[in-house]
Design a protein around this motif. Structure first.
Motif, PDB file in Angstrom:
ATOM      1  N   HIS A 101       5.034  -0.837  -8.522  1.00  0.00           N
ATOM      2  CA  HIS A 101       4.391  -0.669  -9.833  1.00  0.00           C
ATOM      3  C   HIS A 101       5.359  -0.037 -10.827  1.00  0.00           C
ATOM      4  CE1 HIS A 101       1.743   1.169 -12.858  1.00  0.00           C
ATOM      5  NE2 HIS A 101       1.011   0.086 -12.653  1.00  0.00           N
ATOM      6  N   ASP A 102       6.110   0.978 -10.402  1.00  0.00           N
ATOM      7  CA  ASP A 102       7.095   1.606 -11.288  1.00  0.00           C
ATOM      8  C   ASP A 102       8.186   0.617 -11.683  1.00  0.00           C
ATOM      9  OD1 ASP A 102       5.736   3.966 -11.213  1.00  0.00           O
ATOM     10  OD2 ASP A 102       7.060   4.922  -9.738  1.00  0.00           O
ATOM     11  N   ARG A 160       0.852  -1.192   0.000  1.00  0.00           N
ATOM     12  CA  ARG A 160       0.000   0.000   0.000  1.00  0.00           C
ATOM     13  C   ARG A 160       0.885   1.238   0.000  1.00  0.00           C
ATOM     14  NH1 ARG A 160      -2.723  -3.569   3.268  1.00  0.00           N
ATOM     15  NH2 ARG A 160      -4.891  -3.911   2.741  1.00  0.00           N
ATOM     16  N   GLY A 161       0.323   2.331  -0.505  1.00  0.00           N
ATOM     17  CA  GLY A 161       0.994   3.622  -0.444  1.00  0.00           C
ATOM     18  C   GLY A 161       2.219   3.705  -1.328  1.00  0.00           C
ATOM     19  N   ARG A 162       3.281   4.265  -0.763  1.00  0.00           N
ATOM     20  CA  ARG A 162       4.514   4.498  -1.508  1.00  0.00           C
ATOM     21  C   ARG A 162       5.139   3.199  -1.982  1.00  0.00           C
ATOM     22  NH1 ARG A 162       9.932   4.843  -1.200  1.00  0.00           N
ATOM     23  NH2 ARG A 162      10.931   6.590  -2.244  1.00  0.00           N
ATOM     24  N   LYS A 163       5.120   2.163  -1.149  1.00  0.00           N
ATOM     25  CA  LYS A 163       5.707   0.880  -1.544  1.00  0.00           C
ATOM     26  C   LYS A 163       4.986   0.286  -2.746  1.00  0.00           C
ATOM     27  CE  LYS A 163       7.628  -0.431   2.899  1.00  0.00           C
ATOM     28  NZ  LYS A 163       7.634  -1.424   3.973  1.00  0.00           N
ATOM     29  N   ARG A 189       3.471   2.061  -5.108  1.00  0.00           N
ATOM     30  CA  ARG A 189       3.867   2.846  -6.272  1.00  0.00           C
ATOM     31  C   ARG A 189       5.256   2.457  -6.757  1.00  0.00           C
ATOM     32  NH1 ARG A 189       1.673   6.929  -3.151  1.00  0.00           N
ATOM     33  NH2 ARG A 189       3.733   7.720  -2.644  1.00  0.00           N
ATOM     34  N   VAL A 190       6.183   2.252  -5.821  1.00  0.00           N
ATOM     35  CA  VAL A 190       7.547   1.861  -6.189  1.00  0.00           C
ATOM     36  C   VAL A 190       7.529   0.500  -6.880  1.00  0.00           C
ATOM     37  CG1 VAL A 190       9.782   1.174  -5.232  1.00  0.00           C
ATOM     38  CG2 VAL A 190       8.678   3.266  -4.438  1.00  0.00           C
TER      39      VAL A 190
END
Length: 156
Positions: A74-75, A66-69, A71-72
């Motif tokens: 997914h990127d 969830r959150g920043r982790k 997004r990282v």
């Protein structure tokens, strides 16, 4: 054709050694067996412990990110699935800072187009890099437009 079950078998390349068969392919070679003394009798030979079969690998269940982790992750998946889109985006962004002869902006558009073609090949997958490739093309065109406007004002 049925394959033998997992276990220690004679090595097909050297009959003096034992090799682990995991049921699909050959694995580790057994080290020299160690004698095991059982009471006062003649020693027997002990085989080394077997490596785990693929069906015995430990499965780690993790909670969803969830959150920043998230997004990282997914990127990272996007960069792995479609590196051309990301390369185009980086080149297009560099073109806003340093755009010598419009080369970075042109390369950004080219890499973005390659990334867009790659994204269309990755349809059906969760991460394709489609948006990143579109952003690379748009930003590359904008940076190239700025370059040509500046070049026209300098030359006139």
């Amino acid at each position: 054709m049925t394959l033998p079950v997992a276990g220690w078998y004679d090595d097909p390349q050297d009959a003096t050694r034992l090799r682990w068969w995991d049921g699909v392919r050959w694995g580790a070679v057994a080290p020299e067996p160690k004698p095991v003394v059982q009471g006062a009798t003649v020693p027997t030979w002990e085989l080394p412990s077997r490596p785990p079969a693929p069906s015995e690998y430990r499965v780690v269940h993790e909670e969803p990110l969830r959150g920043r982790k998230a997004r990282v992750a997914h990127d990272r998946a996007t960069r792995a699935a479609n590196p051309f889109g990301y390369a185009g985006l980086v080149l297009a962004l560099v073109a806003f800072i340093f755009n010598l002869l419009a080369i970075p902006s042109i390369l950004g558009v080219v890499f973005g187009a390659i990334g867009l073609a790659r994204a269309s090949q990755l349809t059906g997958q969760r991460v394709t890099g489609f948006g990143v490739s579109i952003a690379a093309i748009v930003l590359g065109l904008i940076a190239g437009g700025f370059f040509f406007v500046r070049a026209a004002t300098l030359l006139s």
